[in-house]
Design an enzyme around this catalytic site. Structure first.
Site, PDB file in Angstrom:
ATOM      1  N   ASP A   1     132.295 -33.835  39.587  1.00 47.92           N
ATOM      2  CA  ASP A   1     131.307 -32.769  39.626  1.00 47.92           C
ATOM      3  C   ASP A   1     129.980 -33.189  40.241  1.00 47.92           C
ATOM      4  OD1 ASP A   1     132.498 -30.372  38.388  1.00 47.92           O
ATOM      5  OD2 ASP A   1     132.875 -31.767  36.740  1.00 47.92           O
TER       6      ASP A   1
ATOM      7  N   GLU B   1     137.535 -19.971  33.929  1.00 47.33           N
ATOM      8  CA  GLU B   1     137.739 -21.382  33.595  1.00 47.33           C
ATOM      9  C   GLU B   1     136.625 -21.816  32.669  1.00 47.33           C
ATOM     10  OE1 GLU B   1     137.838 -23.835  37.072  1.00 47.33           O
ATOM     11  OE2 GLU B   1     139.059 -22.339  38.093  1.00 47.33           O
TER      12      GLU B   1
END
EC number: 4.2.1.20
Lengths: 253, 605
Positions: free
Chosen positions: A56, A45
């Site tokens: 995140d 990814e």
């Protein structure tokens, strides 16, 4: 067949690695990908950095800020990936937030992905309903897989719907958290892994968030098809040379 | 309390009265009455229900009138029996049975009608079968034995309404007639208007809602035109969805509204005054009113929203509250309501803002909140918002996120706008008292995220009122240090909402600048993006210098030290020419205490 789907048919647990494009140095993107494939990773990814990555934790936030400071842009990423398929065979996905993709143009972005040999996209803040109404046809036209997330809080009904709309794998978020490392998974998470497996979904699941080492990898793949490591690898890149990636991967499996 | 205006006769007058949106209009079909109605009915708004009033008429006669005038209710003044009422019910109308009351009234007589009528109406016993224009002793109603909602009639004027308020009787509706007439059947519109405003003021009646297309309101999917929605990661979906499904139900509950209104009144100090600024008006040769949100508890409008959201959090069973704050005003307002409700409170604030806004950090701590430093990104408001969202992702079960502006994923922009809409609701009532009109010519408010503007505009969105949204131009729109999002922004996604935002060509969100810490948000609420795109509101940009001068000007002319955010709205007076007769309302969103250091530095005080 799409590279992701052929990979999912292999009789093994899949190791997928996330890293932020343009980190630690602007032009590291291609060498990190090549090194990961060489080390036996199954899928990659590529993180498209964003100024405000809501889902995140600190590690990936910092790598994004650094990558942007290095001069990373969407256009530049596609430049870097232009010849990637001359050397790399494993499935490649781009994980990015929706705004940069929207500004680039969704159709144009999909086209560029296919030209560069990208197989799928993970866009955490693109809602299911908007994808269905506005972008599904674009993705389908380009044979680009859109990967949806589920979490321990996702209702069964919604999981079934996501399963219906998915044609590769489901990104299974391990716990209620932003990205970042955990040392091991508790019984709650292990029960969750097992319960999802029992749902007999048509799409295999790959677990992400909180996987950092051999222990968490094997726990996460006990019932699921594979697992994704992100923050831990980003941290590794921050402190080590790219040539050492192989050692990092070896200690995981 | 509902309002019925009875004895309507003349078409034009009927139409004028209907525009005031009473709940019921009554038409008397009794030939001996001077208010006998036999004409054609003009068009009246759908929300106004038509009541036919009859005295001993036959079933046939009543049925014909129901059909001819499309009556929704029938009011019976004669000796109609319960059986008669039961037969009438087949005609798909609601039935009001009238009882004439004097000192000797026995409530036993209403009993047989309980099951066949929808409402009772108590009028004064006199010479005529109704419309005697006098009141009976209402104390008697304290013995009302039934659960059936009832109307009160007979000689009701404004004074009587005040009495009704004091008596605190379980009255469903009041029925007014002769005290609001210039001649039998001819209603005094002006008097009705001021009375309705007074009833609203007495909290006996909510603000009137017009039954027309609300083209600037949110759609079911959370969009204002092209803007809004919920662009959130799956981790947030269950919480946001839970809120979306419940926010309207909860806020519409009478219990919620009662608690919310009571806190706004007794704790926040509402209604805030609508102050006619005489000197400012003279200076700019127009009529300027200031909506004094600066007089709210904690010093700004922000608390209207945090009161609403803390009640929402409680209804959802949440025990831990998180919030973001830039300058600290929303953080203080959140810490305040958490202290009030005894809930844990964590406020995220950019590392840089913590240093700039030390007094507000101290306030939050005194109120028992934990202030967490947001050290990511640019370390200011947008990053504090990111951190709060990340906290919510990590704590999906017990935590509620109180957003401070009309931003974020649906339903936040709509919910916050509704809580802040008390500002424009009050402006309407107060203007009615002061200017005998509901709508001003202009409403002016500053926009960062846009919560005070959303509240000040809310009830005027679908009216003929010019709206001016004022953004912070910082050091100038082209200076590279600005927060004028409508000029500098493009459509994109920020904090879960599709709206206009300041960003790089590559879609990275950029950091805005303004001397005012409350206006330096890189986006604007989706409602404002829509008002901008549709040109419903005029967007103006005011620089630091212009705002600071306008702030000082207000200090000197009116003796009010405004927040620098609000000074931006005031600065419009120097940029735009208003007509002498224009009524201009400026939302003074906050007071200047928190900005003293900035004022001191800027003016070298």
């Amino acid at each position: 067949m799409n590279r992701i789907n052929s990979k999912l048919q292999e009789e093994k647990k899949l190791l997928s690695i996330y890293f932020t494009a343009g980190f630690p140095n602007l032009n590291d993107t291609v060498s990190v990908i090549q090194e990961l494939e060489k080390s036996g990773v199954d899928m990659i990814e590529i993180g498209l950095p964003f100024s405000d990555p809501l889902a995140d934790g600190p590690t990936i936030q910092e790598s994004s800020t650094q990558a942007l400071a290095n001069g990373m842009t969407t256009k530049l990423l596609f430049e870097q990936l232009k010849n990637i398929r001359k050397t790399v065979k494993i499935p490649l996905l781009i994980m990015g937030y929706f705004n940069p993709i929207l500004q680039f143009g969704v159709e144009k972005f999909c086209k560029k992905c296919i030209e560069s040999g990208i197989d799928g996209l993970i866009i955490p803040d693109l809602p299911l309903s908007v994808f269905e109404q506005e972008f599904k046809s674009v993705f389908d036209r380009h044979n680009l897989k859109n990967i949806f997330l589920i979490t321990p809080q996702t209702s069964e009904e919604r999981i079934r719907k996501i399963d219906d709309l998915s044609y590769s794998f489901i990104y299974m978020v391990s716990s209620s958290s932003t990205t970042g490392s955990q040392n091991s998974f508790g019984t709650t998470q292990q029960n969750y892994f097992e319960n999802i497996a029992k749902m007999n979904l048509k799409n295999p699941q790959i677990v992400g968030f909180g996987i950092s080492n051999k222990e968490t990898f094997s726990e996460a793949t006990k019932h699921q098809k594979g697992a994704i490591i992100g923050s831990s690898f980003v941290n590794f890149l921050k402190n080590n040379k790219i040539e050492e990636v192989e050692n990092y991967v070896k200690q995981l499996v | 309390m509902k309002l019925k205006i009875c004895g309507m006769k003349y078409p034009e007058n009927i139409q004028e009265t209907a525009k005031l949106l009473p709940d019921y209009l009554g038409f008397i079909f009794y030939e001996k009455s001077p208010r006998f109605f036999n004409g054609e009915l003009p068009e009246i708004p759908k929300s106004v229900q038509k009541v036919g009033v009859f005295v001993g008429a036959s079933l046939y006669e009543i049925r014909n009138k129901i059909r001819k005038y499309d009556l929704e209710l029938v009011q019976l003044h004669g000796n109609e029996t319960p059986e008669f009422c039961a037969l009438l019910k087949h005609h798909n109308v609601e039935i009001i049975k009238v009882f004439l009351v004097d000192e000797n009234f026995d409530f036993e007589v209403i009993r047989p009608y309980e099951t066949v009528c929808d409402y009772f109406l108590f009028d004064t016993k006199g010479q005529n079968p109704g419309g005697n224009g006098t009141a009976f002793n209402w104390e008697i109603l304290k013995n009302y034995p039934s659960q059936k909602p009832f109307f009160l009639s007979g000689g009701i004027g404004l004074e009587e309404i005040k009495m009704i308020k004091q008596l605190n009787l379980p009255i469903y509706a009041i029925d007014v007639n002769s005290k609001f007439e210039t001649a039998p059947g001819l209603k005094n519109i002006k008097l009705l208007k001021t009375t309705i405003a007074a009833i609203v003021q007495m909290s006996l009646r909510p603000v009137l809602k017009k039954n027309k297309t609300m083209k600037y309101n949110i759609t079911e999917n959370g969009f204002y035109g092209n803007f809004g929605g919920a662009f959130i990661p799956e981790m947030l979906y269950p919480n946001v969805e839970e809120l979306r499904q419940n926010y309207l139900n909860y806020t519409n509950e009478p219990g919620f509204q009662a608690e919310f209104q009571q806190l706004l009144k007794d704790y926040v100090g509402r209604p805030t005054p609508l102050y006619f600024a005489e000197h400012l008006s003279a200076k700019y040769n127009t009529k300027i009113y200031l909506k004094r949100e600066d007089l709210c508890h904690t010093g700004a409008h922000k608390i209207n929203n945090t009161i609403g959201q803390i009640l929402m959090a409680k209804r959802l069973g949440k025990t831990r509250i998180i919030a973001e704050t830039g300058a600290g005003q929303h953080g203080v307002a959140t810490a305040t309501v958490c202290a009030l409700m005894g809930l844990e409170c964590i406020v995220y604030m950019g590392e840089i803002d913590i240093k700039r806004q030390a007094p507000n950090v101290a306030r939050m701590k005194m109120l028992g909140a934990e202030v967490r430093s947001a050290t990511s990104g640019s370390k200011t408001l947008k990053d504090a918002t990111n951190e709060a969202i990340r906290d919510w992702i990590n704590n999906p079960i017990d935590t509620y996120y109180i957003i401070g502006s009309v931003v974020g994923p649906h339903p936040y922009p709509d919910m916050v706008a509704r809580f802040q809409s008390v500002i424009s609701a009050e402006i309407k009532q107060q203007l009615m008292e002061k200017e005998a009109r509901e709508n001003p010519d202009y409403v002016i408010a500053c926009v960062g995220g846009g919560s005070n503007a959303a509240g000040a505009f809310y009830h005027f969105l679908n009216e003929k009122v010019k709206l001016i949204a004022v953004e912070a131009a910082g050091k100038g729109i082209d200076s590279g240090e600005s927060a004028a999002t409508s000029v500098l922004g493009k459509i994109g996604i920020i904090h879960g909402s599709k709206t206009l935002l300041m960003q790089s060509e590559d879609g990275q969100i950029t950091e805005p600048y303004s001397i005012s810490a409350g206006l330096d948000y890189p986006g604007i609420g989706p409602l404002h993006a829509h008002l901008f795109e549709s040109k419903r509101a005029e967007f103006m940009a005011v620089t630091d210098d212009e705002a600071m001068q306008a702030g000082l000007n207000l200090c000197k002319t009116e003796g009010i030290i405004p927040a620098i955010e609000s000074s931006h709205a005031l600065a419009v007076l120097d940029q735009k020419k208003f007509d002498k007769n224009d009524v201009v309302v400026i939302n003074l969103s906050g007071r200047g205490d928190k900005d003293l250091n900035t004022y001191i530095d800027y003016f070298g005080l």
